[in-house]
Scaffold this motif. Structure first.
Motif, PDB file in Angstrom:
ATOM      1  N   SER A   1       1.119  -1.175   0.149  1.00 21.72           N
ATOM      2  CA  SER A   1       0.404   0.126  -0.400  1.00 21.72           C
ATOM      3  C   SER A   1       1.142   1.534  -0.180  1.00 21.72           C
ATOM      4  CB  SER A   1      -0.797   0.123   1.207  1.00 21.72           C
ATOM      5  OG  SER A   1      -0.274  -0.307   2.476  1.00 21.72           O
ATOM      6  N   ILE A   2       2.047   0.972   0.160  1.00 23.34           N
ATOM      7  CA  ILE A   2       2.669   2.104   0.268  1.00 23.34           C
ATOM      8  C   ILE A   2       4.345   2.477   0.147  1.00 23.34           C
ATOM      9  CG2 ILE A   2       4.225   3.989   1.992  1.00 23.34           C
ATOM     10  CD1 ILE A   2       2.467   2.972   4.507  1.00 23.34           C
ATOM     11  N   PRO A   3       5.061   3.398  -1.318  1.00 18.63           N
ATOM     12  CA  PRO A   3       5.083   2.652  -1.824  1.00 18.63           C
ATOM     13  C   PRO A   3       7.136   2.984  -1.113  1.00 18.63           C
ATOM     14  CG  PRO A   3       4.950   5.231  -2.419  1.00 18.63           C
ATOM     15  CD  PRO A   3       4.225   4.231  -0.831  1.00 18.63           C
ATOM     16  N   MET A   4       8.055   2.451  -1.726  1.00 25.53           N
ATOM     17  CA  MET A   4       9.680   2.820  -1.332  1.00 25.53           C
ATOM     18  C   MET A   4       9.760   4.636  -1.111  1.00 25.53           C
ATOM     19  SD  MET A   4      12.907   1.627  -3.117  1.00 25.53           S
ATOM     20  CE  MET A   4      12.844  -0.107  -2.836  1.00 25.53           C
ATOM     21  N   HIS A   5      10.322   4.679   0.508  1.00 26.11           N
ATOM     22  CA  HIS A   5      10.583   5.604   0.587  1.00 26.11           C
ATOM     23  C   HIS A   5      11.813   6.796  -0.357  1.00 26.11           C
ATOM     24  CE1 HIS A   5      12.065   9.746   2.797  1.00 26.11           C
ATOM     25  NE2 HIS A   5      10.428   9.404   3.614  1.00 26.11           N
ATOM     26  N   PRO A   6      11.404   7.918  -0.963  1.00 28.12           N
ATOM     27  CA  PRO A   6      12.767   8.337  -1.880  1.00 28.12           C
ATOM     28  C   PRO A   6      13.966   8.138  -1.594  1.00 28.12           C
ATOM     29  CG  PRO A   6      10.123   9.292  -1.959  1.00 28.12           C
ATOM     30  CD  PRO A   6       9.579   8.501  -0.760  1.00 28.12           C
ATOM     31  N   ASP A   7      13.443   8.754  -0.352  1.00 31.04           N
ATOM     32  CA  ASP A   7      15.255   8.843  -0.263  1.00 31.04           C
ATOM     33  C   ASP A   7      16.208   7.058   0.255  1.00 31.04           C
ATOM     34  OD1 ASP A   7      14.804  11.109   0.828  1.00 31.04           O
ATOM     35  OD2 ASP A   7      14.860  11.251   2.676  1.00 31.04           O
ATOM     36  N   THR A   8      14.749   6.233   0.363  1.00 26.80           N
ATOM     37  CA  THR A   8      15.645   4.903   0.195  1.00 26.80           C
ATOM     38  C   THR A   8      17.067   4.589  -0.727  1.00 26.80           C
ATOM     39  OG1 THR A   8      14.521   4.028   1.906  1.00 26.80           O
ATOM     40  CG2 THR A   8      15.184   2.538   0.636  1.00 26.80           C
ATOM     41  N   PRO A   9      16.270   4.831  -1.945  1.00 26.18           N
ATOM     42  CA  PRO A   9      17.264   4.003  -3.613  1.00 26.18           C
ATOM     43  C   PRO A   9      18.616   5.520  -3.904  1.00 26.18           C
ATOM     44  CG  PRO A   9      15.541   4.393  -4.219  1.00 26.18           C
ATOM     45  CD  PRO A   9      14.899   4.987  -2.719  1.00 26.18           C
ATOM     46  N   SER A  10      18.241   6.622  -2.979  1.00 25.94           N
ATOM     47  CA  SER A  10      19.355   7.332  -2.918  1.00 25.94           C
ATOM     48  C   SER A  10      20.128   7.412  -1.422  1.00 25.94           C
ATOM     49  CB  SER A  10      18.677   8.993  -2.426  1.00 25.94           C
ATOM     50  OG  SER A  10      17.738   9.862  -3.533  1.00 25.94           O
ATOM     51  N   LYS A  11      20.344   7.156  -0.526  1.00 21.65           N
ATOM     52  CA  LYS A  11      20.666   6.264   0.285  1.00 21.65           C
ATOM     53  C   LYS A  11      21.952   4.703  -0.576  1.00 21.65           C
ATOM     54  CE  LYS A  11      18.749   8.357   4.362  1.00 21.65           C
ATOM     55  NZ  LYS A  11      17.803   7.922   5.193  1.00 21.65           N
ATOM     56  N   MET A  12      21.158   3.861  -0.638  1.00 23.87           N
ATOM     57  CA  MET A  12      21.494   3.106  -1.051  1.00 23.87           C
ATOM     58  C   MET A  12      22.978   3.204  -2.294  1.00 23.87           C
ATOM     59  SD  MET A  12      22.170  -0.430  -1.204  1.00 23.87           S
ATOM     60  CE  MET A  12      20.692  -1.095  -0.664  1.00 23.87           C
ATOM     61  N   PHE A  13      22.717   4.465  -3.288  1.00 23.83           N
ATOM     62  CA  PHE A  13      23.404   4.048  -4.763  1.00 23.83           C
ATOM     63  C   PHE A  13      24.236   5.342  -3.636  1.00 23.83           C
ATOM     64  CE2 PHE A  13      24.838   6.807  -8.021  1.00 23.83           C
ATOM     65  CZ  PHE A  13      24.852   6.245  -9.296  1.00 23.83           C
ATOM     66  N   ARG A  14      24.631   5.971  -2.764  1.00 24.35           N
ATOM     67  CA  ARG A  14      25.414   6.708  -2.645  1.00 24.35           C
ATOM     68  C   ARG A  14      26.152   5.395  -1.722  1.00 24.35           C
ATOM     69  NH1 ARG A  14      21.610  10.908  -1.188  1.00 24.35           N
ATOM     70  NH2 ARG A  14      21.377   9.936   1.402  1.00 24.35           N
ATOM     71  N   LYS A  15      26.150   4.882  -1.001  1.00 23.70           N
ATOM     72  CA  LYS A  15      26.926   3.798  -0.824  1.00 23.70           C
ATOM     73  C   LYS A  15      27.630   2.433  -1.517  1.00 23.70           C
ATOM     74  CE  LYS A  15      24.711   2.971   3.522  1.00 23.70           C
ATOM     75  NZ  LYS A  15      23.139   2.006   4.057  1.00 23.70           N
ATOM     76  N   VAL A  16      26.282   2.266  -2.838  1.00 25.55           N
ATOM     77  CA  VAL A  16      27.009   2.061  -4.166  1.00 25.55           C
ATOM     78  C   VAL A  16      28.231   2.526  -5.027  1.00 25.55           C
ATOM     79  CG1 VAL A  16      26.580   0.821  -6.299  1.00 25.55           C
ATOM     80  CG2 VAL A  16      25.328   0.303  -4.142  1.00 25.55           C
ATOM     81  N   ARG A  17      28.024   3.810  -4.864  1.00 25.54           N
ATOM     82  CA  ARG A  17      29.062   4.197  -5.830  1.00 25.54           C
ATOM     83  C   ARG A  17      30.730   4.432  -5.074  1.00 25.54           C
ATOM     84  NH1 ARG A  17      26.899  10.766  -5.623  1.00 25.54           N
ATOM     85  NH2 ARG A  17      27.731  11.024  -2.830  1.00 25.54           N
TER      86      ARG A  17
END
Length: 199
Positions: A171-187
């Motif tokens: 019912s609730i989408p993923m929080h928009p901050d979550t992908p950004s945080k993950m991407f920063r870790k990966v990069r």
């Protein structure tokens, strides 16, 4: 505004809004002159965004897959369809047509402290269908299977769940901050200078 530390682009945006508002006021005869036309907003230096190469995109997806299958599917959707992050997060089950191998991009997900997570129109205010290849199709199916696994775990899905869900019932989408945080870790792990919107 500049003295208060606001960026040049923010100042230009504010000037544009004021200028357009006063222009409308002149048309409505609320005032006789658009004084904002006499102001000169600061210039903004244009920059050219550099996107990851196909090889670098593969490295990003591989590194992400070691952390989160759901995030890997989201990043792949952004890479393969050109969707913006918020647009990818907004895709719901009914917007995936498995028979035609297309996904409908119809809205976007955003977040503010005041409103929380909410839906908004796409940046261009248009809906579009994008084709997905076999790889993307399999990743979308994996998200559907993840939702179905939640059902087996005892959760009741909503009628039309988000594919990239932030709650077990979809019912609730993923929080928009979550992908950004993950991407920063990966990069950071890979030593890449990119931001998620350059994917």
């Amino acid at each position: 505004m500049l003295e208060k530390g606001l960026s040049k682009s923010r100042v230009r945006y504010a000037h544009a809004v004021i200028c357009r508002s006063l222009g409308q006021a002149v048309k409505w005869k609320w005032t006789t002159e658009n004084f904002a036309k006499d102001a000169f907003p600061p210039g903004v230096k244009r920059t050219v965004a550099t996107a990851p190469s196909p090889e670098e995109q593969a490295q990003i997806l591989t590194a992400t897959s070691r952390r989160s299958a759901q995030m890997t599917a989201l990043f792949a959707l952004l890479v393969l369809t050109g969707a913006r992050q918020g647009e990818g997060l907004a895709v719901q089950w009914c917007e995936h047509d498995a028979a035609a191998n297309v996904v409908m991009i119809s809205k976007s997900i955003a977040y503010t402290a005041e409103a929380g997570i909410f839906e908004k129109p796409t940046k261009t205010y248009r809906m579009r269908k994008v084709s997905v290849d076999e790889i993307m199709e399999s990743l979308i199916v994996s998200q559907i299977e993840a939702l179905q696994n939640n059902v087996e775990a005892g959760f009741d899905l909503v009628a039309d769940p988000y594919l990239f869900f932030g709650s077990p019932d979809g019912s609730i989408p993923m929080h928009p901050d979550t992908p950004s945080k993950m991407f920063r870790k990966v990069r950071g792990e890979l030593g890449f200078p990119y931001h998620l919107h350059q994917e």
